[in-house]
Write a protein that holds these residues in place. Structure first.
Motif: not given
Length: 159
Positions: A48-50, A94-104, A59-64, A84-85
């Protein structure tokens, strides 16, 4: 097992998923390392890339895992120059940290895009919202819960 916010949201929407746990360490938070720890193909793990525009649109991007977001493609897609943010703004935004950022389950809904290659798989993996946990979910279910669009988002090796 303690549920993450992402897991609670999926359950409330009656979306099936599996949660996989893995040992993580501060030096190897990248998605390819995570895929190796889980014993899965890196192309099926979507990081998940913010990103943020000059006008502060997120914007949120989910890439392989093995590829990068193409700034040229996302500018064409969004009509905005985005970058990139900054890592220090990730949790506040987002409420999330690097290594634990979910698009949900981010703090609020942001425009979300999932790389079109996700549709090649029955299931893909995305963060469950904390380090050491991944969700295994059908791409169409992830698209639905995130109100996302499938698009070509990644850089070719020659770009």
């Amino acid at each position: 097992m303690k549920k993450t916010n992402a897991m609670r949201i999926l359950e409330a929407a009656h979306i099936p998923y599996k949660c996989l746990e893995y040992a993580w360490d501060e030096d190897h938070l990248d998605a390819v390392s995570t895929a190796q720890k889980l014993g899965i193909e890196p192309e099926t793990l979507f990081k998940t890339i913010v990103m943020i525009s000059a006008g502060n649109e997120v914007f949120v991007f989910c890439v392989p895992a093995p590829v990068s977001v193409s700034l040229k493609k996302v500018k064409s897609l969004t009509g905005k120059k985005i970058m990139p943010l900054k890592l220090e703004a990730l949790q506040q935004t987002t409420g999330y940290i690097r290594g634990g950022c979910s698009p949900v389950g981010m703090k609020k809904h942001f425009v979300t895009y999932i790389d079109e290659t996700a549709q090649l798989y029955d299931h893909i993996y995305v963060s469950a919202g904390e380090r050491g946990r991944m969700l295994c979910i059908a791409p169409a279910d992830l698209q639905a819960i995130c109100a996302a669009a499938f698009c070509d988002l990644t850089e070719a090796a020659s770009e």
